[in-house]
Design an enzyme around this catalytic site. Structure first.
Site, PDB file in Angstrom:
ATOM      1  N   GLU A  41      81.679  12.030  -3.942  1.00  0.00           N
ATOM      2  CA  GLU A  41      80.992  10.855  -4.462  1.00  0.00           C
ATOM      3  C   GLU A  41      79.627  11.345  -4.948  1.00  0.00           C
ATOM      4  O   GLU A  41      78.882  11.953  -4.179  1.00  0.00           O
ATOM      5  CB  GLU A  41      80.826   9.833  -3.326  1.00  0.00           C
ATOM      6  N   ARG A 266      86.742  17.364  10.060  1.00  0.00           N
ATOM      7  CA  ARG A 266      85.436  17.507   9.425  1.00  0.00           C
ATOM      8  C   ARG A 266      84.668  18.629  10.084  1.00  0.00           C
ATOM      9  O   ARG A 266      84.844  18.884  11.270  1.00  0.00           O
ATOM     10  CB  ARG A 266      84.658  16.221   9.733  1.00  0.00           C
ATOM     11  N   LYS A 276      75.051  12.608   3.889  1.00  0.00           N
ATOM     12  CA  LYS A 276      74.196  12.576   2.701  1.00  0.00           C
ATOM     13  C   LYS A 276      73.086  11.544   2.854  1.00  0.00           C
ATOM     14  O   LYS A 276      71.985  11.738   2.363  1.00  0.00           O
ATOM     15  CB  LYS A 276      75.041  12.257   1.467  1.00  0.00           C
TER      16      LYS A 276
HETATM   17  P1  ATP Z   1      78.786  12.218   3.708  1.00  0.00           P
HETATM   18  O1  ATP Z   1      79.112  11.434   4.933  1.00  0.00           O
HETATM   19  O2  ATP Z   1      78.063  13.481   3.976  1.00  0.00           O
HETATM   20  O3  ATP Z   1      78.158  11.406   2.642  1.00  0.00           O
HETATM   21  P2  ATP Z   1      81.266  11.900   2.405  1.00  0.00           P
HETATM   22  O4  ATP Z   1      82.579  12.144   3.047  1.00  0.00           O
HETATM   23  O5  ATP Z   1      80.850  10.506   2.158  1.00  0.00           O
HETATM   24  O6  ATP Z   1      80.197  12.729   3.190  1.00  0.00           O
HETATM   25  P3  ATP Z   1      82.056  12.654  -0.199  1.00  0.00           P
HETATM   26  O7  ATP Z   1      81.210  12.975  -1.352  1.00  0.00           O
HETATM   27  O8  ATP Z   1      82.839  11.397  -0.227  1.00  0.00           O
HETATM   28  O9  ATP Z   1      81.132  12.676   1.072  1.00  0.00           O
HETATM   29  O10 ATP Z   1      82.981  13.886   0.174  1.00  0.00           O
HETATM   30  C1  ATP Z   1      83.794  14.591  -0.725  1.00  0.00           C
HETATM   31  C2  ATP Z   1      84.824  15.311   0.067  1.00  0.00           C
HETATM   32  O11 ATP Z   1      84.209  16.186   1.017  1.00  0.00           O
HETATM   33  C3  ATP Z   1      85.685  14.336   0.849  1.00  0.00           C
HETATM   34  O12 ATP Z   1      87.034  14.701   0.690  1.00  0.00           O
HETATM   35  C4  ATP Z   1      85.229  14.525   2.267  1.00  0.00           C
HETATM   36  O13 ATP Z   1      86.271  14.314   3.163  1.00  0.00           O
HETATM   37  C5  ATP Z   1      84.744  15.963   2.280  1.00  0.00           C
HETATM   38  N1  ATP Z   1      83.715  16.159   3.314  1.00  0.00           N
HETATM   39  C6  ATP Z   1      82.546  15.515   3.437  1.00  0.00           C
HETATM   40  N2  ATP Z   1      81.884  15.920   4.542  1.00  0.00           N
HETATM   41  C7  ATP Z   1      82.660  16.854   5.139  1.00  0.00           C
HETATM   42  C8  ATP Z   1      82.548  17.655   6.319  1.00  0.00           C
HETATM   43  N3  ATP Z   1      81.487  17.564   7.118  1.00  0.00           N
HETATM   44  N4  ATP Z   1      83.551  18.505   6.607  1.00  0.00           N
HETATM   45  C9  ATP Z   1      84.617  18.622   5.805  1.00  0.00           C
HETATM   46  N5  ATP Z   1      84.789  17.907   4.685  1.00  0.00           N
HETATM   47  C10 ATP Z   1      83.829  17.025   4.341  1.00  0.00           C
HETATM   48 MG    MG Z   2      81.276   9.059   0.965  1.00  0.00          MG
END
Ligand code: ATP
Ligand code: MG
Length: 561
Positions: A41, A266, A276
């Protein structure tokens, strides 16, 4: 793949077992390439957790000689920005992965998503519900009681009409939703007629004001995957309980393909925060100097700190991919960097707390040259010339007028080796009116050129130094943990309460080997006895050298037996 990344394919894991089964079974995967996607995202910079997902998504495609798309998951119109899109691309390239021409925006599928929603309504599988958010919560039910919606049995025609008018902007934000008609009594709350569209008048960074209704993630994501022909949609564990809904959407729309969702754990690392939202808070409130502050767990922060793509990929590979969430020690990440730099970084000398050492018996005006190996691990990296003269800089802590027990460095009467050059014997020091040592004196032994003692006498200490008549000025930045506790999220109050006030130390008056004067990023060195340092990729300029300490020499990581 770029030269400085791990060439080998990723280590096998349970995801690959699933894919192997799918391939063996044939069926819907018959004749298809394994096709994955990484769907960030664009609402912030990528962090080390994302690196895991990137390695899993792109690495799996690589392993099967398949494809991996890069898709901006921008269905949620808040806080998305072009700046983030560019940064995301840069970080993935830096890690050594390539999406080729398969770069997509989920927002490009809004029209198709709308179409699939209409299809569901027509099939009697979705309806417009007029419960507001509060009522929806109230009617949600619990494990004993099913959810309720008085609008569930509304005629298809009515829902079609209302949905169209929702799109046209006839209703207020939050006054209506489109819900999938699944099972109000499901033990899985995600299946209790989940909302799949909501009204939300927010400007979208790409579609502007075209839409005032937006699809929910659980509806949008499987459609995005199906449109792109994704075979395996790899995501993190929190989506496990959403998988039935993912499958339901795929089954009930005329999807062009049938992707399979597989979840993995994760990545969490101690002594830092990873969401983020929290990283943005650190940036926006100036607790750090931007997303690429070397203390940040962002990929651009780690890069600026001196992390190499190879060290990060080796870290991700070694922690492995599993179904169990766990917290990895920060020291293990450092261990992986140290491992890489120990192999690859040139050795050099820099004095960070300089004090002058004068060799009183060395001829004034004379300069000698020494050929020193750049990296004892890699003779092919050659040698460099280091000059030596009557005055040099040494670390203030390498002299004690009155030595403490077991001190083996300079004190009056003691001998030490100046790395690679001569043995010198301390004769005393000069102090200012406040009693601070301002100069140290010693005599060198001309018989010990190269640091050897022809008579075999023992010299215990070896210290680093820099020729005071031929050196480069440098600023050196030392870093410590950003937080004072292993889990800043777990304590009472805000994670910000646990910020380490001493996480950055700036030393402006450092003295480096003259050779470093022309160093530019991304270049890393081992500063003898001090650690691994890199040229700062933002602030270092000709005439104003800035180095970041990437990691100290001492390995704090203890493998569990
Ligand atoms: P955040 O909570 O940091 O904003 P998010 O999951 O909302 O993370 P996205 O931009 O939606 O962030 O993530 C893109 C991809 O990265 C998704 O498939 C998500 O599952 C993966 N991802 C995000 N954080 C992690 C993590 N700590 N470990 C493994 N994969 C991750
Ligand atoms: Mg997200």
């Amino acid at each position: 793949m770029s030269e400085n990344t791990t060439p080998e394919v990723m280590t096998g894991n349970f995801i690959h077992d699933f894919i192997d089964e799918d391939i063996a079974e044939g069926g819907k995967y018959e004749g298809k390439k394994v096709h994955t996607r990484f769907p960030p995202e664009p609402n912030g910079y990528l962090h080390i957790g994302h690196a895991k997902a990137i390695c899993v998504d792109f690495g799996t495609a690589e392993k099967y000689n398949g494809l991996c798309n890069l898709r901006m998951d921008d269905t949620n119109p808040t806080k998305e920005d072009v700046e983030y899109v560019d940064a995301i691309k840069e970080d993935i390239k830096w890690l050594g992965f390539d999406w080729d021409d398969r770069f997509y925006y989920a927002s490009d599928y809004f029209e198709q998503m709308y179409g699939y929603a209409v299809e569901l309504i027509k099939k009697g599988l979705a309806y417009v519900c007029e419960l507001n958010a509060e009522q929806m919560r109230e009617y949600r039910g619990d494990t004993q009681t099913p959810a309720k919606s008085p609008y569930r049995d509304r005629p298809v025609e009515e829902s079609l009409d209302l949905f169209e008018r929702m799109r046209k902007g006839e209703f207020e934000d939050g006054s209506m939703t489109l819900r999938a008609k699944i099972d109000l009594a499901s033990g899985n709350f995600n299946m209790r007629d989940p909302v799949i569209y909501r009204i939300n008048r927010l400007k979208h960074h790409r579609t502007g004001d075209n839409w005032c209704i937006y699809p929910m993630y659980d509806f949008a994501h499987p459609i995005e995957d199906a449109i792109e022909g994704i075979t395996h949609s790899l995501c993190t564990l929190e989506f496990e309980s959403h998988r039935p809904l993912y499958d339901w959407v795929i089954e009930n729309i005329s999807a062009p393909s049938k992707p399979r969702q597989i979840e993995f754990a994760r990545l969490g690392i101690n002594n830092t925060v990873m969401s983020k939202r929290k990283l943005r808070e650190l940036v926006e409130n100036n607790h750090v100097n931007g997303w690429d502050d070397p203390r940040m767990p962002t990929l651009c922060g780690l890069r600026r700190r001196g992390y190499t793509p190879k060290s990060i990929r080796s870290f991700i590979d070694q922690i492995g991919v599993s179904k169990v969430n766990s917290i990895v020690e920060y020291s293990f990440l450092e261990h992986c960097l140290r491992d890489d730099l120990n192999e690859s970084a040139e050795r050099t000398m820099c004095v960070i707390h300089p004090i002058k050492l004068i060799l009183t018996n060395y001829p004034e005006g004379k300069t000698e040259e020494f050929e020193v190996e750049n990296n004892p691990n890699r003779p092919e990296d050659g040698t460099r010339t280091v000059t030596f003269s009557r005055e040099c800089w040494i670390e203030a802590e390498d002299f004690m007028e009155e030595p403490i027990k077991k001190y083996q460095r300079l004190y009056p009467g003691n001998e030490v080796r100046l790395k690679s050059t001569y043995i010198v014997k301390c004769t005393g020091c000069k102090k200012d009116e406040n009693g601070n040592v301002v100069e140290v004196y010693a005599e060198y032994d001309p018989e010990t050129r190269g640091g050897n003692t022809p008579d075999g006498r023992k010299v215990r200490g070896t210290i680093h130094w820099v020729d005071a008549n031929n050196c480069a000025d440098a600023e050196v930045r030392l870093y410590d943990n950003l937080f004072t506790v292993p889990d800043p999220d777990a304590g009472e109050g805000s994670f910000l309460d646990y910020l380490n006030p001493n996480s950055l130390e700036i030393l402006k008056n450092c003295k480096a080997e003259k050779n470093l004067e022309t160093a530019t990023a991304p270049k890393s060195f081992q500063f003898m006895r001090l650690g691994y340092f890199c040229v700062d990729n933002k602030d270092s300029k000709p005439g104003h050298l800035v180095f970041n300490r990437s990691v100290s020499l001492k390995d704090g990581f203890k493998p569990k037996k």
